[in-house]
Design an enzyme around this catalytic site. Structure first.
Site, mmCIF file in Angstrom:
data_model
loop_
_atom_site.group_PDB
_atom_site.id
_atom_site.type_symbol
_atom_site.label_atom_id
_atom_site.label_comp_id
_atom_site.label_asym_id
_atom_site.label_seq_id
_atom_site.Cartn_x
_atom_site.Cartn_y
_atom_site.Cartn_z
ATOM 1 N N CYS A 2 -97.449 21.367 12.158
ATOM 2 C CA CYS A 2 -98.054 20.166 13.334
ATOM 3 C C CYS A 2 -99.104 19.569 12.493
ATOM 4 O O CYS A 2 -99.291 19.883 11.522
ATOM 5 C CB CYS A 2 -98.655 21.105 14.396
ATOM 6 S SG CYS A 2 -97.530 22.204 15.326
ATOM 7 N N GLY A 28 -94.587 16.837 12.994
ATOM 8 C CA GLY A 28 -94.018 17.522 14.283
ATOM 9 C C GLY A 28 -93.486 16.275 15.235
ATOM 10 O O GLY A 28 -94.122 15.304 15.271
ATOM 11 N N ASN A 101 -102.597 23.823 14.034
ATOM 12 C CA ASN A 101 -101.343 23.617 13.083
ATOM 13 C C ASN A 101 -101.681 25.053 12.438
ATOM 14 O O ASN A 101 -102.582 25.591 11.843
ATOM 15 C CB ASN A 101 -101.829 22.476 12.277
ATOM 16 C CG ASN A 101 -100.763 22.721 10.995
ATOM 17 O OD1 ASN A 101 -101.115 22.526 9.978
ATOM 18 N ND2 ASN A 101 -99.449 23.212 11.185
ATOM 19 N N GLY A 102 -100.483 25.720 12.479
ATOM 20 C CA GLY A 102 -100.104 27.225 11.772
ATOM 21 C C GLY A 102 -99.482 28.196 12.740
ATOM 22 O O GLY A 102 -99.091 27.620 13.783
ATOM 23 N N TYR A 256 -92.634 19.700 0.629
ATOM 24 C CA TYR A 256 -91.828 18.957 1.688
ATOM 25 C C TYR A 256 -92.677 18.228 2.993
ATOM 26 O O TYR A 256 -92.705 17.101 3.098
ATOM 27 C CB TYR A 256 -90.923 19.877 2.267
ATOM 28 C CG TYR A 256 -90.364 19.270 3.732
ATOM 29 C CD1 TYR A 256 -89.548 18.509 3.640
ATOM 30 C CD2 TYR A 256 -90.544 19.982 4.957
ATOM 31 C CE1 TYR A 256 -89.030 17.726 4.778
ATOM 32 C CE2 TYR A 256 -90.122 19.499 6.109
ATOM 33 C CZ TYR A 256 -89.185 18.407 5.897
ATOM 34 O OH TYR A 256 -88.808 18.131 7.193
ATOM 35 N N THR A 302 -87.778 12.744 1.254
ATOM 36 C CA THR A 302 -88.792 13.193 0.298
ATOM 37 C C THR A 302 -88.581 13.243 -1.194
ATOM 38 O O THR A 302 -89.430 13.131 -1.886
ATOM 39 C CB THR A 302 -88.942 14.630 1.086
ATOM 40 O OG1 THR A 302 -89.597 14.131 2.649
ATOM 41 C CG2 THR A 302 -90.240 15.426 0.358
ATOM 42 N N ASP A 364 -82.873 16.855 -4.338
ATOM 43 C CA ASP A 364 -83.415 17.120 -3.167
ATOM 44 C C ASP A 364 -84.776 17.867 -3.454
ATOM 45 O O ASP A 364 -84.844 18.669 -4.694
ATOM 46 C CB ASP A 364 -82.655 17.923 -2.002
ATOM 47 C CG ASP A 364 -83.142 17.514 -0.496
ATOM 48 O OD1 ASP A 364 -84.225 16.878 -0.778
ATOM 49 O OD2 ASP A 364 -82.209 17.532 0.463
ATOM 50 N N ASP A 365 -85.837 17.799 -2.602
ATOM 51 C CA ASP A 365 -86.948 18.710 -2.637
ATOM 52 C C ASP A 365 -86.828 20.059 -2.502
ATOM 53 O O ASP A 365 -87.249 21.011 -3.131
ATOM 54 C CB ASP A 365 -87.964 18.015 -1.661
ATOM 55 C CG ASP A 365 -87.566 18.125 -0.189
ATOM 56 O OD1 ASP A 365 -87.104 16.962 0.300
ATOM 57 O OD2 ASP A 365 -87.731 19.249 0.499
HETATM 58 O O1 LIG Z 1 -81.641 22.738 3.612
HETATM 59 P P1 LIG Z 1 -81.839 22.211 4.967
HETATM 60 O O2 LIG Z 1 -82.075 23.162 5.861
HETATM 61 O O3 LIG Z 1 -81.280 21.117 5.310
HETATM 62 O O4 LIG Z 1 -83.374 21.398 4.558
HETATM 63 C C1 LIG Z 1 -84.035 20.668 3.308
HETATM 64 C C2 LIG Z 1 -83.770 19.162 3.867
HETATM 65 O O5 LIG Z 1 -84.651 18.995 4.829
HETATM 66 C C3 LIG Z 1 -85.582 18.206 4.643
HETATM 67 O O6 LIG Z 1 -85.256 16.827 4.738
HETATM 68 P P2 LIG Z 1 -85.625 15.993 6.264
HETATM 69 O O7 LIG Z 1 -84.454 15.364 6.755
HETATM 70 O O8 LIG Z 1 -86.250 17.102 7.130
HETATM 71 O O9 LIG Z 1 -86.937 15.082 5.881
HETATM 72 P P3 LIG Z 1 -87.020 13.826 4.703
HETATM 73 O O10 LIG Z 1 -86.331 12.676 5.285
HETATM 74 O O11 LIG Z 1 -88.642 13.859 4.666
HETATM 75 O O12 LIG Z 1 -86.423 14.167 3.405
HETATM 76 C C4 LIG Z 1 -85.732 18.380 2.950
HETATM 77 O O13 LIG Z 1 -86.218 17.237 2.460
HETATM 78 C C5 LIG Z 1 -84.421 18.630 2.779
HETATM 79 O O14 LIG Z 1 -83.588 17.432 2.553
HETATM 80 N N1 LIG Z 2 -96.177 24.079 13.355
HETATM 81 C C1 LIG Z 2 -97.055 24.525 13.821
HETATM 82 O O1 LIG Z 2 -98.144 24.074 13.185
HETATM 83 C C2 LIG Z 2 -97.126 25.116 15.429
HETATM 84 C C3 LIG Z 2 -98.274 25.389 16.155
HETATM 85 C C4 LIG Z 2 -98.162 26.444 17.096
HETATM 86 N N2 LIG Z 2 -97.913 27.568 16.460
HETATM 87 C C5 LIG Z 2 -97.224 26.087 17.941
HETATM 88 O O2 LIG Z 2 -96.019 26.788 17.809
HETATM 89 O O3 LIG Z 2 -97.249 25.207 18.862
HETATM 90 MG MG LIG Z 3 -85.047 15.657 3.059
#
Ligand SMILES: O=P(O)(O)OC[C@H]1O[C@H](OP(=O)(O)OP(=O)(O)O)[C@H](O)[C@@H]1O
Ligand SMILES: NC(=O)CC[C@H](N)C(=O)O
Ligand SMILES: [Mg+2]
Length: 504
Positions: A2, A28, A101-102, A256, A302, A364-365
């Protein structure tokens, strides 16, 4: 993950908090909320949706006042119901509103403790539990007005009871804003200021980019275990409130979560990602020296900085072979697998010329559930690629995350119990290579060698808070696997939206 923000200003803060939340939107996408203090009362607006959809002009007009807090939510506990959107509110003592957040790892015990104190928690959210713990501690002071010592003592008591990860910001009516970070500093929190003719304004936020965007100057990161208290008339106090703090920030922020233009714990996210590219590029050169790769292609968004650096290291062309639909958000943080799956194809589309007849290295990241990689490889092949190799800037993710990233179930992780060959077969790659954990750690440490240790549990299964055992992980699996979440969200769709009643 978050995003949180809090400001004690000298003029209306509604627009500044809104703007900061839009820059934290990548943390988020499920819900957003802002609460301000105006003439001794909270003004609140929160609902499911992106920032731009949650706040209409009529809401912004009601969010008057010179101090306030905001939140963008990606649920890791409870449900996605709008009644669990943040900030949360409790009326006693004073009136407190809190954003978190957390993720807490001892929520069940804490709930019992609160029940003994006859405190009611209306949702299944760990953040509402945290709010009630803080409120309960502040309740012990009988003074009409709080001093900074009262506030810091209350935070110290919260630290003693609470396990898990938390970066928190809370507003107390008539008193001030308090922000604190868990004793390991797992989640980020930064403090900044802005000088005006009326005096200094203070701001805390999850990432430095939020401060940059609204013209605040970064002062420093909030230290693990530290609390910051800013009175409503602008006096700043800080104190270490944890008995034995240690600095163990989450490494996945650098992989990420965070924006590249943020600096977290004195390490630039962008520079860390470039370093990840250098180290992974070197590994590819060492291990795949006989492969005939024509081009390096990132999987937006990313991984772009990482892939560019890999191409440079390997002396290969870098091409943007996939175009990202700018109106679709992040897929990994979407709530259900169906939605995540559908979104990859709506989000990314291949440019045929970059693939036809070529051996491509996709970067990918990270690979979490494999949702993205599997579909992207299929798209590369449909676009005519000869061979498709895959590189991940993070090591294999094999263990659940319990500290604020929604990966609660090992069975949903593609690398859980599998080796590289099996993973490559499932996602359809001709070869796959992962960053070594030591290299990932060094990639970030290069930017701040003072960080001795990172929270790396998703890679090595070591949980820094020591309270995470197999029984807890099994409990989490039952509670938060994709099916369980979908069922709960249906059940709670009509939950009492207690805190939204006055501002539909
Ligand atoms: O293996 P998965 O479960 O698919 O998760 C990993 C992927 O999800 C994220 O991208 P995302 O689309 O969330 O965001 P981005 O546009 O910032 O890369 C991350 O960068 C990978 O591409
Ligand atoms: N990703 C988060 O930081 C989540 C905060 C909190 N645990 C919620 O679920 O709202
Ligand atoms: Mg991605």
């Amino acid at each position: 993950m978050c995003g949180i923000v809090g400001i004690v200003g000298r003029s209306s803060v509604n627009q500044t908090i809104y703007d900061a939340l839009t820059v934290l939107q990548h943390r988020g996408q499920d819900a957003a909320g802002i609460v301000t203090i105006d003439e001794g009362a909270f003004r609140l607006r929160k609902a499911n949706g992106m920032v731009k959809d949650v706040f209409e002009v009529k809401h912004m007009q009601r969010l008057q006042g010179n101090s306030g807090i905001g939140h963008v939510r990606y649920p890791t506990a409870g449900s996605s119901s709008s009644s669990e959107a943040q900030p949360f509110y409790v009326n006693s003592p004073f009136g407190i509103s809190l954003a978190h957040n957390g993720n807490l790892t001892n929520t069940v015990d804490l709930m019992e403790r609160l029940a003994e104190q006859r405190r009611h928690v209306n949702t299944t959210s760990d953040s509402e539990v945290l709010l009630n713990l803080l409120a309960d501690e502040l309740q012990h002071t009988s003074c009409r007005n709080l001093t900074e010592e009262h506030v810091f003592d209350a935070v110290a008591a919260v630290h003693k009871m609470t396990r898990g990860a938390y970066a928190v910001v809370a507003m107390i009516i008539g008193q001030g804003l308090v922000a604190f970070r868990d004793p390991h500093g797992i989640r980020p929190l930064v403090l900044g200021k802005h000088e005006t003719e009326q005096g200094t304004e203070y701001m805390v936020a999850s990432e430095s980019v939020a401060l940059d965007a609204v013209g605040f100057e970064v002062m420093r990161d909030v230290a693990p275990g530290e609390a910051v208290y800013i009175t409503l008339d602008g006096q700043l106090y800080t104190r270490q409130c944890a008995q034995d703090p240690s600095h163990v920030p989450c490494i996945f922020e650098y992989v990420y979560f965070a924006r590249p233009d943020s600096t977290i714990d004195k390490a630039s996210v962008y520079a860390s990602r470039v370093n990840m590219g250098t180290r992974l590029g070197d590994k590819i050169k060492r291990e795949w020296y006989d492969l005939d790769i024509d081009v390096v292609i990132p999987i937006p968004e990313t991984s772009c900085d990482i892939a560019l650096e890999i191409a440079r290291c390997m002396d290969l062309p870098y091409r943007q072979g996939f175009v990202k639909n700018r109106y679709i958000g992040r897929t990994f943080i979407m709530p259900g697998q169906q939605e995540r799956k559908k979104s990859v194809r709506r989000k990314l589309n291949a440019i045929g010329a970059e693939f036809k007849g070529k051996n491509v290295l996709l970067v990918d990241d990270s690979i979490v559930r494999g949702t993205t990689s599997e579909q992207i490889i299929e798209m590369a092949r449909e676009a005519g690629a000869k061979k498709v190799y895959f590189a991940s800037a993070a090591p294999e993710i094999r263990f659940p995350n319990v500290y604020g990233i929604d990966m609660p179930t090992s069975n949903e992780l593609i690398a859980h119990g599998r080796d590289s060959e099996e993973i490559a077969r499932i996602i359809g790659a001709d070869g796959i290579i992962f960053q070594d954990l030591a290299d990932l750690v060094e990639a970030v440490r290069q930017e701040n060698p003072d960080i001795q240790r990172f929270e790396t549990s998703v890679f090595d299964g070591e949980y820094i808070t020591k309270d995470v055992d197999q029984a807890y992980l099994d409990y989490l699996t039952a509670l938060r696997n994709d099916d369980a979440k979908a069922n709960r969200n249906m059940e709670l769709g009509t939950n009492l939206e207690l805190h939204n009643v006055c501002h539909p």
